[in-house]
Design a protein around this motif. Structure first.
Motif, short mmCIF file in Angstrom:
data_model
loop_
_atom_site.label_atom_id
_atom_site.label_comp_id
_atom_site.label_asym_id
_atom_site.label_seq_id
_atom_site.Cartn_x
_atom_site.Cartn_y
_atom_site.Cartn_z
N TYR A 159 -2.66 -18.57 10.88
CA TYR A 159 -1.73 -18.05 11.87
C TYR A 159 -1.91 -16.54 12.05
CZ TYR A 159 0.44 -22.58 11.18
OH TYR A 159 0.66 -23.92 11.09
N ASN A 160 -1.49 -16.06 13.20
CA ASN A 160 -1.55 -14.64 13.57
C ASN A 160 -2.99 -14.14 13.71
OD1 ASN A 160 1.25 -14.48 13.62
ND2 ASN A 160 1.37 -13.84 11.48
N ASN A 161 -3.93 -15.05 13.89
CA ASN A 161 -5.30 -14.65 14.21
C ASN A 161 -5.80 -15.35 15.47
OD1 ASN A 161 -5.69 -17.29 13.26
ND2 ASN A 161 -7.70 -16.80 12.44
N GLU A 162 -4.93 -16.16 16.08
CA GLU A 162 -5.34 -16.89 17.27
C GLU A 162 -5.73 -15.91 18.37
OE1 GLU A 162 -1.95 -19.20 15.27
OE2 GLU A 162 -2.36 -17.12 15.84
N ALA A 163 -6.71 -16.30 19.18
CA ALA A 163 -7.24 -15.38 20.18
C ALA A 163 -7.24 -16.00 21.57
CB ALA A 163 -8.67 -14.95 19.81
N ARG A 164 -6.97 -15.17 22.57
CA ARG A 164 -7.04 -15.61 23.97
C ARG A 164 -8.33 -15.05 24.57
NH1 ARG A 164 -2.29 -14.01 27.95
NH2 ARG A 164 -3.35 -11.99 27.94
N VAL A 165 -9.13 -15.93 25.12
CA VAL A 165 -10.41 -15.54 25.69
C VAL A 165 -10.27 -15.37 27.19
CG1 VAL A 165 -12.82 -16.19 25.96
CG2 VAL A 165 -11.60 -16.84 23.89
N ASP A 166 -10.74 -14.26 27.69
CA ASP A 166 -10.82 -14.02 29.12
C ASP A 166 -12.28 -14.02 29.55
OD1 ASP A 166 -8.02 -13.64 29.55
OD2 ASP A 166 -8.21 -11.67 28.59
N LYS A 167 -12.50 -14.17 30.83
CA LYS A 167 -13.87 -14.20 31.35
C LYS A 167 -14.61 -12.92 30.98
CE LYS A 167 -14.62 -13.56 35.70
NZ LYS A 167 -14.63 -13.72 37.17
N GLY A 168 -15.74 -13.09 30.32
CA GLY A 168 -16.55 -11.95 29.95
C GLY A 168 -16.12 -11.24 28.67
N SER A 169 -15.02 -11.67 28.05
CA SER A 169 -14.56 -11.01 26.84
C SER A 169 -15.27 -11.56 25.61
CB SER A 169 -13.05 -11.18 26.68
OG SER A 169 -12.73 -12.53 26.37
N ARG A 170 -15.24 -10.78 24.55
CA ARG A 170 -15.81 -11.20 23.27
C ARG A 170 -14.73 -11.04 22.21
NH1 ARG A 170 -18.45 -9.09 18.73
NH2 ARG A 170 -20.22 -10.35 17.96
N GLU A 171 -14.37 -12.13 21.56
CA GLU A 171 -13.32 -12.10 20.55
C GLU A 171 -13.94 -12.29 19.17
OE1 GLU A 171 -10.30 -11.34 21.37
OE2 GLU A 171 -10.72 -11.37 23.53
N GLN A 172 -13.35 -11.63 18.18
CA GLN A 172 -13.93 -11.67 16.84
C GLN A 172 -12.84 -11.91 15.80
OE1 GLN A 172 -17.08 -8.83 15.71
NE2 GLN A 172 -15.82 -8.26 13.94
N PHE A 173 -13.17 -12.69 14.80
CA PHE A 173 -12.30 -12.94 13.66
C PHE A 173 -13.05 -12.53 12.40
CE2 PHE A 173 -10.93 -16.41 10.53
CZ PHE A 173 -9.91 -15.63 10.00
N SER A 174 -12.51 -11.55 11.70
CA SER A 174 -13.11 -11.08 10.45
C SER A 174 -12.35 -11.67 9.28
CB SER A 174 -13.08 -9.55 10.37
OG SER A 174 -13.83 -8.97 11.42
N TYR A 175 -13.05 -12.00 8.22
CA TYR A 175 -12.42 -12.59 7.04
C TYR A 175 -13.08 -12.04 5.79
CZ TYR A 175 -16.53 -15.65 7.06
OH TYR A 175 -17.82 -16.12 7.05
N ARG A 176 -12.41 -12.26 4.66
CA ARG A 176 -12.92 -11.82 3.36
C ARG A 176 -12.87 -12.98 2.38
NH1 ARG A 176 -9.40 -7.71 5.03
NH2 ARG A 176 -7.72 -8.45 3.69
#
Length: 371
Positions: A159-176
């Motif tokens: 939770y609290n890492n969900e992402a909304r993708v828009d046209k042409g956008s780049r979304e990233q999720f970093s983890y450890r």
């Protein structure tokens, strides 16, 4: 630095780990697993406050992919961004047991298990939601009599890492991934992208099938990144599940989930189902909301905001989940007060979906009577 080892075919890797399971699979064919939601594509783990005490409760779907019936105990863990377990429920002596028939006798449909949390779990989750700190609700099934595939005994929803993708956008999720033990640790990385939109570009580092060797106390950083290709914006969604498998035990060391949606539509309310009543000086509010694309945000997605000074200051309260699956029409309720007779309470509603679309609705002013 953590050591990356060359990628191998996942099926071949899992085959080499099979002997670590012991001899139980020679005696029975039991494969208890934390299930997934066929309608949503996310792990079948729901968090809510649905009991009379409004205490955190989780619902987990446990399936049996093997031929023989199996038994086990179900646990829920609240995990921080470093993979450290902040809380585990239930406590010793209060274990929740489940029995699931073989796959040909209802095992694929599975059994829905409720695991009770605690007021402390409420406070922990509410604090992380307020501060927008990512956390994972991890479900664990401990099989009583061996299991032919331990890699599916653990699943999680983040939770609290969900992402909304828009046209042409780049979304990233970093983890450890951190090795807090005093011994070296070898991990196999598995990234499940089944059902992910085909026209979304996916980048992962490390990649699925790679090994990571961590020394005692060492931490590795990883990234998942997606972008929506094409010239048109389309309503789509996808879920990535990252599993780090402990090579020495063939057990899941850590699991993270990343839910991504191309969704610009607000949640909806069913006005016909709305209830606002004054009862013994308190105000009872009940609403039905739904969001078929991204789902209503669990745990804290529906909030009642209220003011007793004509809107100068506001308080808010998370509305409790009553029934539903957060995508189809789902009922929420709460009660505020009691108030002094004659108090005029200004009410408004905030409904958020998983990727941040918000619907706000003014509910008007309700006067508390002396009845």
């Amino acid at each position: 630095m953590p050591t990356m080892i060359a990628k191998l075919g996942t099926l071949a890797v899992l085959g080499t780990l099979a002997p670590a399971l012991g001899t139980a699979h020679d005696l029975s064919d039991i494969d208890l697993a934390i299930g997934g939601s066929s309608s949503w594509g996310r792990p079948a783990i729901l968090i809510a406050w649905r009991n009379t005490n409004k205490v955190f409760e989780a619902e987990v779907l446990v399936q049996n992919l093997g031929r023989d019936p199996g038994k086990g105990r179900v646990f829920i863990e609240i995990v921080d961004p470093d993979g450290q377990v902040l809380m585990r429920r239930p406590e010793a002596g209060q274990e929740v047991e489940v029995s699931v028939n073989g796959k040909d006798s209802g095992g694929l449909e599975g059994e829905l298990v409720q695991v009770m949390g605690s007021p402390q779990a409420n406070q922990l989750i509410d604090r992380m939601d307020r501060d927008h700190i990512p956390y994972t609700i991890r479900a664990v099934i401990e099989t009583a009599e061996g299991d032919i595939d331990r890699s599916n005994n653990v699943s999680g929803k983040t939770y609290n890492n969900e992402a909304r993708v828009d046209k042409g956008s780049r979304e990233q999720f970093s983890y450890r991934l951190s090795n807090s033990s005093e011994k070296p640790l070898s991990l196999l990385i598995e990234i499940d992208s089944a059902g992910f939109p085909e026209d979304w570009a996916l980048e992962t580092n490390p990649k699925t099938g790679e090994f990571i060797n961590l020394a005692a106390g060492e931490t590795v950083h990883g990234q998942l990144a997606i972008s929506q290709a094409g010239s048109e914006f389309r309503q789509q969604r996808g879920t990535l599940v990252l599993r780090a498998i402990d090579v020495s035990t063939d057990r899941v060391f850590d699991v993270r989930e990343w839910y991504v949606a191309a969704d610009a539509i607000q949640p909806s309310l069913d006005d016909r189902e709305q209830v606002i009543e004054v009862l013994n000086g308190s105000i009872h509010v009940e609403v039905v909301a739904h969001d078929p694309q991204s789902g209503i945000k669990e745990a804290s997605g529906v909030r009642l905001e209220y003011s007793t000074d004509e809107g100068v200051t506001y308080s808010n309260k998370v509305m409790a989940y009553a029934d539903g699956n957060f995508m189809d029409p789902t009922r929420f309720s709460t009660e505020i007060g009691p108030f002094v007779p004659g108090t005029k309470v200004q009410l408004s509603l905030s409904v958020s979906d998983s990727v941040g679309n918000i619907l706000r609705r003014e509910l008007g002013v309700k006067e508390v009577t002396g009845d």
